[in-house]
Design a protein around this motif. Sequence first.
Motif, short mmCIF file in Angstrom:
data_model
loop_
_atom_site.label_atom_id
_atom_site.label_comp_id
_atom_site.label_asym_id
_atom_site.label_seq_id
_atom_site.Cartn_x
_atom_site.Cartn_y
_atom_site.Cartn_z
N PRO A 64 0.80 -1.24 0.00
CA PRO A 64 0.00 0.00 0.00
C PRO A 64 0.83 1.28 0.00
N GLU A 65 1.87 1.30 0.81
CA GLU A 65 2.67 2.52 0.90
C GLU A 65 3.41 2.79 -0.41
N THR A 66 4.01 1.72 -0.94
CA THR A 66 4.74 1.86 -2.21
C THR A 66 3.78 2.25 -3.33
N LYS A 67 2.60 1.62 -3.33
CA LYS A 67 1.59 1.91 -4.36
C LYS A 67 1.21 3.39 -4.34
N LEU A 68 0.94 3.92 -3.13
CA LEU A 68 0.54 5.32 -3.00
C LEU A 68 1.67 6.25 -3.45
N LEU A 69 2.91 5.91 -3.06
CA LEU A 69 4.06 6.72 -3.42
C LEU A 69 4.24 6.78 -4.93
N GLU A 70 4.15 5.60 -5.61
CA GLU A 70 4.34 5.54 -7.06
C GLU A 70 3.21 6.27 -7.81
N GLU A 71 2.01 6.17 -7.29
CA GLU A 71 0.89 6.86 -7.94
C GLU A 71 1.04 8.37 -7.83
N ASN A 72 1.47 8.83 -6.66
CA ASN A 72 1.69 10.28 -6.48
C ASN A 72 2.81 10.79 -7.38
N GLU A 73 3.86 9.98 -7.51
CA GLU A 73 4.97 10.37 -8.39
C GLU A 73 4.49 10.44 -9.83
N GLY A 74 3.64 9.50 -10.23
CA GLY A 74 3.11 9.49 -11.59
C GLY A 74 2.24 10.69 -11.86
N LYS A 75 1.38 11.04 -10.91
CA LYS A 75 0.53 12.22 -11.07
C LYS A 75 1.38 13.49 -11.20
N GLN A 76 2.51 13.50 -10.46
CA GLN A 76 3.41 14.65 -10.55
C GLN A 76 3.97 14.78 -11.96
N VAL A 77 4.33 13.63 -12.58
CA VAL A 77 4.84 13.65 -13.96
C VAL A 77 3.75 14.13 -14.91
N GLN A 78 2.51 13.67 -14.69
CA GLN A 78 1.39 14.11 -15.54
C GLN A 78 1.23 15.63 -15.46
N ASP A 79 1.31 16.15 -14.24
CA ASP A 79 1.17 17.60 -14.07
C ASP A 79 2.29 18.35 -14.78
N GLU A 80 3.50 17.79 -14.71
CA GLU A 80 4.65 18.44 -15.34
C GLU A 80 4.50 18.45 -16.85
N ILE A 81 3.99 17.34 -17.42
CA ILE A 81 3.77 17.26 -18.88
C ILE A 81 2.72 18.29 -19.28
N THR A 82 1.66 18.35 -18.49
CA THR A 82 0.59 19.31 -18.78
C THR A 82 1.11 20.74 -18.74
N GLN A 83 1.89 21.05 -17.72
CA GLN A 83 2.45 22.41 -17.59
C GLN A 83 3.38 22.73 -18.75
N ALA A 84 4.17 21.73 -19.17
CA ALA A 84 5.09 21.94 -20.29
C ALA A 84 4.32 22.25 -21.58
N LEU A 85 3.21 21.53 -21.77
CA LEU A 85 2.39 21.75 -22.99
C LEU A 85 1.71 23.11 -22.96
N GLN A 86 1.37 23.59 -21.78
CA GLN A 86 0.67 24.87 -21.68
C GLN A 86 1.55 26.05 -22.11
N ARG A 87 2.84 25.78 -22.27
CA ARG A 87 3.73 26.86 -22.74
C ARG A 87 3.55 27.11 -24.25
N ILE A 88 2.87 26.13 -24.92
CA ILE A 88 2.58 26.33 -26.35
C ILE A 88 1.36 27.24 -26.41
N ASP A 89 1.55 28.46 -26.80
CA ASP A 89 0.52 29.47 -26.61
C ASP A 89 -0.18 29.93 -27.88
N LYS A 90 -0.02 29.19 -28.98
CA LYS A 90 -0.74 29.60 -30.19
C LYS A 90 -1.25 28.35 -30.94
#
Length: 673
Positions: A511-537
């Motif tokens: 359970p602990e490892t599962k929660l940790l890995e899922e949170n890390e994955g969501k962090q990567v998703q957020d970073e990808i999303t933020q990187a894409l948002q820099r495309i402004d046209k």
Amino acid sequence: MSNNFQEKVTFIWDLADLLRGAYKRNEYQKVILPFTVLKRFDSVLEYSKKDVLDNYNNYKDTIGNLEPILSRAAVDKDGNELGFYNYSKYDFKSLIQDPDHIEENLMHYLDSFSPNIQDIFENFYIKNHISRLSKANLLFLLIKKFSESRVDLHPDKVSNHEMGTIFEELIRKFSEQSNEEAGEHFTPRDVVKLMTSLIFIENGIHLNDPNLIIKIYDPACGTGGMLTSCENFIREFNTTADVVLYGQEINQEIYAICKADMLIKGEISDNIKGPSSTLSEDQLPDDRFDFMISNPPYGRKWEQDKEAVVKEAEQGFEGRFGAGLPRINDGQLLFLEHMLSKMKKDEKSRIAVITNGSPLFTGDAGSGESNIRKWIIENDYLEAIIGLPDQLFYNTGIRTYIWVLTNQKPEERKGKIQLVDASKKYIKMRKSLGNKRHQLSDDDIENILDLYCKFDENDVIKVFDKEDFGYTKVTVERPLQLNFEVTEERLENLHAVNAFSKLAVSKSKDPETKLLEENEGKQVQDEITQALQRIDKPYQNWDEFEKRVKKALKQFQLSPAFIKNIIMALSEHDDTADYVTDAKGNNKPDGKLRDTEKIPLKKDIDEYFQREVLPYYPDAWMDRKKDKIGYEINFTQYFYQYQPPRSLEEIENDIKKVTAEIQELIKEDLDET
């Protein structure tokens, strides 16, 4: 049927009243039919009973297999072997002389029959009914009633043919009484008469030839009515022809009825096979037939036959199902393939089979159904289809169709297929029988046969070239045109991208490892999303947007497939955008805009495309590698007649009339209160 026969039928029919209370009405035939058969066998065996019994007693202790001896001893008064025997000392007369032991003695009597007769009664489940009748104190009474002179079924009084007629009449009456259940096994006489006439009306065989040998087959023979109808038809022309009937039936009791009926009429009862499925267990694998006639079940799954059928289909045309397999929920076309495989190789065979509408058009090009139709039509087996009225059958009110097929068409019909619309050829029944409210009168049948024979076109007859039912299904592609933009709405589409959603999924069971890995994955998703948002046209060119996305996501080292899916998630169709091309500069197709065209075989595909597609979509193209040939027979469309809508004035008058009637009814109710 003479009064004498009708009296016997009526008396036997009335015996069913004895069963009231102990049996339900739709179960009466389960008792009356086997006991009628038993009574007939008992009467037929009477002449040589003493000889059979003497032979049995003389040899039972010294010879192991008594069957050949007893079979030779069981003869009629002319010395002809009967084909069955019984070595018990009992018969109907002696059974009623010992009422206290009638159940025991009757069981012994049944066990003393030859194996072919025991097979019939086992499938009738007659011993179960004997026990049931005995417990209800009805067994002695029933045997006693069957022993009365009014049920004298001795061959001196009733010939095999006459007995067959009596038995058929009982089958018909019981079938009509329990029409919902019987509809699966009993085809109404009017339909059978029409089908029989259709396969013999153009036969290529001189029915008056004294040396004629005709083999007739029904792969779903039910009670055998179609087979009998065919023989009777031939007998009207030739009393000396050797007509040999064959059939197979899956239902145990119906198989027993059919086999008993054949034996009663002096036919070769061993030619009736079963109880087993024709599709998965063909019990006449090496036989070929002159005529075939059948009413296979409509819309019934062939799931129980699947393993055997698929295995045989893998043999191609070395087996019966080489043309293809229909979908699992309807086996009608499998029966058609089976029957066509039973045609003679170098001689003429004809088939009449009845189906519902599904086998005519169900299944797109390339499907099993379409491929079977393609094989039938391209081989020029299909001669005619006759569309029948609705409400002809006991257990269904749907429209049905008779297919007439042959391996040797007459010259004028070669390459042609005739459609006959006989949907209006019927009379209403005075009393409906289940779903059967219409019937074909003799005049209707003659009318339909006349339409078939005319072979010219009018409102109810259409004659087509066999190619008219074929078409090429062509895939029409249109170019992929997309615009690209990073918006909140389009970013939501990323979660539908499998690789993106999996980033936040952990396979860990801790359970602990599962929660940790899922949170890390969501962090990567957020970073990808933020990187894409820099495309402004917004973009309208795939290559330009792809470069911009790769640059924005360079740090994540994503696979090319992942990048492509992200681009698609951020895209929308746009007719003004640049075409998306492959590495060779060819336009890529837009799967969402992909369409197909059914182009008749007789039409030039390129001309059709130029005329029917390009004026509307000038940048479309055909992917001819995906071409499929299909066949379908949309029967009703060929006979469609436009009916103009009713005038507004007529509709308005009807509304006023109904409104006035309603107001009058309301007024009457108010006056009463």
